[in-house]
Design a protein around this motif. Structure first.
Motif, PDB file in Angstrom:
ATOM      1  N   GLY A   1       0.812  -1.209   0.000  1.00  0.00           N
ATOM      2  CA  GLY A   1       0.000   0.000   0.000  1.00  0.00           C
ATOM      3  C   GLY A   1       0.845   1.258   0.000  1.00  0.00           C
ATOM      4  N   LEU A   2       0.224   2.339   0.440  1.00  0.00           N
ATOM      5  CA  LEU A   2       0.933   3.619   0.459  1.00  0.00           C
ATOM      6  C   LEU A   2       0.393   4.510   1.574  1.00  0.00           C
ATOM      7  CD1 LEU A   2      -1.056   6.040  -0.817  1.00  0.00           C
ATOM      8  CD2 LEU A   2      -0.526   4.863  -2.929  1.00  0.00           C
ATOM      9  N   ARG A   3       1.219   5.479   1.943  1.00  0.00           N
ATOM     10  CA  ARG A   3       0.838   6.557   2.848  1.00  0.00           C
ATOM     11  C   ARG A   3       1.215   7.867   2.175  1.00  0.00           C
ATOM     12  NH1 ARG A   3      -0.063   5.227   8.329  1.00  0.00           N
ATOM     13  NH2 ARG A   3       0.357   3.039   8.800  1.00  0.00           N
ATOM     14  N   GLY A   4       0.443   8.899   2.475  1.00  0.00           N
ATOM     15  CA  GLY A   4       0.749  10.176   1.860  1.00  0.00           C
ATOM     16  C   GLY A   4      -0.046  11.295   2.479  1.00  0.00           C
ATOM     17  N   VAL A   5      -0.085  12.399   1.771  1.00  0.00           N
ATOM     18  CA  VAL A   5      -0.795  13.586   2.234  1.00  0.00           C
ATOM     19  C   VAL A   5      -1.558  14.171   1.052  1.00  0.00           C
ATOM     20  CG1 VAL A   5       1.189  15.109   1.810  1.00  0.00           C
ATOM     21  CG2 VAL A   5      -0.548  15.778   3.482  1.00  0.00           C
ATOM     22  N   ALA A   6      -2.758  14.687   1.329  1.00  0.00           N
ATOM     23  CA  ALA A   6      -3.589  15.286   0.285  1.00  0.00           C
ATOM     24  C   ALA A   6      -4.107  16.633   0.756  1.00  0.00           C
ATOM     25  CB  ALA A   6      -4.757  14.376  -0.072  1.00  0.00           C
TER      26      ALA A   6
ATOM     27  N   GLU B   1      -8.360   7.182  -7.415  1.00  0.00           N
ATOM     28  CA  GLU B   1      -7.020   7.471  -7.924  1.00  0.00           C
ATOM     29  C   GLU B   1      -5.956   6.730  -7.118  1.00  0.00           C
ATOM     30  OE1 GLU B   1      -3.617   9.470  -9.687  1.00  0.00           O
ATOM     31  OE2 GLU B   1      -5.647   9.048 -10.395  1.00  0.00           O
ATOM     32  N   LEU B   2      -6.049   6.814  -5.800  1.00  0.00           N
ATOM     33  CA  LEU B   2      -5.044   6.185  -4.942  1.00  0.00           C
ATOM     34  C   LEU B   2      -5.120   4.663  -4.993  1.00  0.00           C
ATOM     35  CD1 LEU B   2      -5.421   8.597  -1.911  1.00  0.00           C
ATOM     36  CD2 LEU B   2      -3.503   8.511  -3.509  1.00  0.00           C
ATOM     37  N   PHE B   3      -6.339   4.128  -5.011  1.00  0.00           N
ATOM     38  CA  PHE B   3      -6.487   2.679  -5.125  1.00  0.00           C
ATOM     39  C   PHE B   3      -5.840   2.180  -6.417  1.00  0.00           C
ATOM     40  CE2 PHE B   3     -10.635   2.562  -2.423  1.00  0.00           C
ATOM     41  CZ  PHE B   3      -9.891   2.683  -1.270  1.00  0.00           C
ATOM     42  N   GLY B   4      -6.064   2.918  -7.499  1.00  0.00           N
ATOM     43  CA  GLY B   4      -5.464   2.531  -8.768  1.00  0.00           C
ATOM     44  C   GLY B   4      -3.953   2.522  -8.710  1.00  0.00           C
ATOM     45  N   ARG B   5      -3.377   3.463  -7.949  1.00  0.00           N
ATOM     46  CA  ARG B   5      -1.915   3.512  -7.803  1.00  0.00           C
ATOM     47  C   ARG B   5      -1.397   2.256  -7.099  1.00  0.00           C
ATOM     48  NH1 ARG B   5      -0.538   6.686 -11.690  1.00  0.00           N
ATOM     49  NH2 ARG B   5      -1.653   8.657 -11.614  1.00  0.00           N
TER      50      ARG B   5
ATOM     51  N   ARG C   1      -4.001   6.871   3.819  1.00  0.00           N
ATOM     52  CA  ARG C   1      -3.457   5.517   3.934  1.00  0.00           C
ATOM     53  C   ARG C   1      -4.303   4.600   3.064  1.00  0.00           C
ATOM     54  NH1 ARG C   1      -3.264   0.753   7.563  1.00  0.00           N
ATOM     55  NH2 ARG C   1      -5.094   1.514   8.694  1.00  0.00           N
ATOM     56  N   VAL C   2      -3.665   3.831   2.215  1.00  0.00           N
ATOM     57  CA  VAL C   2      -4.345   2.896   1.322  1.00  0.00           C
ATOM     58  C   VAL C   2      -3.589   1.578   1.389  1.00  0.00           C
ATOM     59  CG1 VAL C   2      -4.852   2.387  -1.093  1.00  0.00           C
ATOM     60  CG2 VAL C   2      -5.213   4.699  -0.219  1.00  0.00           C
ATOM     61  N   TRP C   3      -4.320   0.481   1.476  1.00  0.00           N
ATOM     62  CA  TRP C   3      -3.641  -0.815   1.558  1.00  0.00           C
ATOM     63  C   TRP C   3      -4.436  -1.893   0.822  1.00  0.00           C
ATOM     64  CZ3 TRP C   3      -6.239   1.660   5.383  1.00  0.00           C
ATOM     65  CH2 TRP C   3      -7.305   0.991   6.009  1.00  0.00           C
ATOM     66  N   ARG C   4      -3.670  -2.832   0.274  1.00  0.00           N
ATOM     67  CA  ARG C   4      -4.252  -3.994  -0.391  1.00  0.00           C
ATOM     68  C   ARG C   4      -4.729  -4.950   0.702  1.00  0.00           C
ATOM     69  NH1 ARG C   4      -2.588  -5.247  -5.397  1.00  0.00           N
ATOM     70  NH2 ARG C   4      -0.652  -4.122  -5.037  1.00  0.00           N
ATOM     71  N   GLU C   5      -5.996  -5.336   0.620  1.00  0.00           N
ATOM     72  CA  GLU C   5      -6.552  -6.206   1.658  1.00  0.00           C
ATOM     73  C   GLU C   5      -6.394  -7.681   1.308  1.00  0.00           C
ATOM     74  OE1 GLU C   5     -10.853  -5.968   2.536  1.00  0.00           O
ATOM     75  OE2 GLU C   5     -10.187  -5.636   4.605  1.00  0.00           O
ATOM     76  N   ARG C   6      -6.786  -8.062   0.099  1.00  0.00           N
ATOM     77  CA  ARG C   6      -6.629  -9.453  -0.314  1.00  0.00           C
ATOM     78  C   ARG C   6      -6.783  -9.554  -1.822  1.00  0.00           C
ATOM     79  NH1 ARG C   6     -11.932  -9.087   1.300  1.00  0.00           N
ATOM     80  NH2 ARG C   6     -13.479 -10.247   0.080  1.00  0.00           N
ATOM     81  N   GLU C   7      -6.395 -10.717  -2.345  1.00  0.00           N
ATOM     82  CA  GLU C   7      -6.451 -10.965  -3.783  1.00  0.00           C
ATOM     83  C   GLU C   7      -7.056 -12.332  -4.003  1.00  0.00           C
ATOM     84  OE1 GLU C   7      -3.295 -10.643  -7.519  1.00  0.00           O
ATOM     85  OE2 GLU C   7      -2.759  -9.934  -5.508  1.00  0.00           O
TER      86      GLU C   7
END
Length: 200
Positions: free
Chosen positions: A96-101, A125-129, A161-167
């Motif tokens: 995933g990622l962390r950032g600021v908006a 947008e962030l999920f796509g990243r 904060r965005v994270w991959r949960e499962r696949e």
């Protein structure tokens, strides 16, 4: 403003990321100013003519999709695009990622709050990243759900904060949140489905 030049490996295009980032920032500033301005007729006419001229300049520089910069420059803010609220990725890994908006005045929805539709736009947008990372097949949004927990205020630095949960096969599930300090403003979950070869 100009910065380091980078040779693009998709056609020999030389890209100045700092100059392009400044151009996108100036575009954002214009949109923020437009959102709060009440121009008289002559001012609106002058700006319209100026913008038409600049659109003509850029139209002469149009490139194939694979060579475009908008939304494709990983090293600069918002990946070099002005469509979403401004964001910057501070940490990223495969999970995933962390950032600021920051939601500028262009995204005003009333009473100092961000427009409700701009929040899902930023999440998508962030999920796509995260989903469309290096070496992964491209995927499309199949489902996006957002829960609004508190007002998303304008002109404030907000934590992301965005994270991959499962696949599960071609299905990828992802979650995220936007915070104003310790306050959770919005939470989201989404399902992305990887494209089959040849799918648009």
């Amino acid at each position: 403003m100009s910065g380091a030049l980078a040779a693009d490996d998709r056609g020999g295009i030389v890209v100045d990321d700092l100059a392009y980032e400044a151009l996108v920032g100036a575009t954002r500033n214009f949109l923020d100013a437009l959102a709060v301005a009440v121009p008289d007729g002559p001012t609106a006419d002058r700006l319209t003519a100026d913008l038409a001229g600049w659109a003509g300049v850029l139209g002469g520089l149009a490139a194939e999709e694979r060579d475009r910069l908008f939304g494709r420059r990983a090293g600069i803010a918002s990946y070099g695009q002005a469509m979403t609220p401004a964001y910057r990725v501070l940490e990223r890994d495969d999970a995933g990622l962390r950032g600021v908006a920051r939601f500028g005045r262009y995204f005003h929805g009333g009473k100092g709050a961000a427009h409700g539709g701009a929040v899902p736009l930023l999440f998508d947008e962030l999920f796509g990243r995260v989903i469309n990372g290096e070496g992964r097949p491209p995927a499309r949004t199949a489902y996006l759900h957002v829960d609004f927990r508190a007002v998303v205020r304008l002109d404030r630095d907000l934590g992301l904060r965005v994270w991959r949960e499962r696949e599960e096969g071609r299905k990828q599930y992802v979650r995220g949140e936007i915070r104003d300090g310790d306050v959770v403003c919005a939470e989201a979950e989404a399902l992305f489905v990887a494209l089959r070869p040849g799918q648009p």
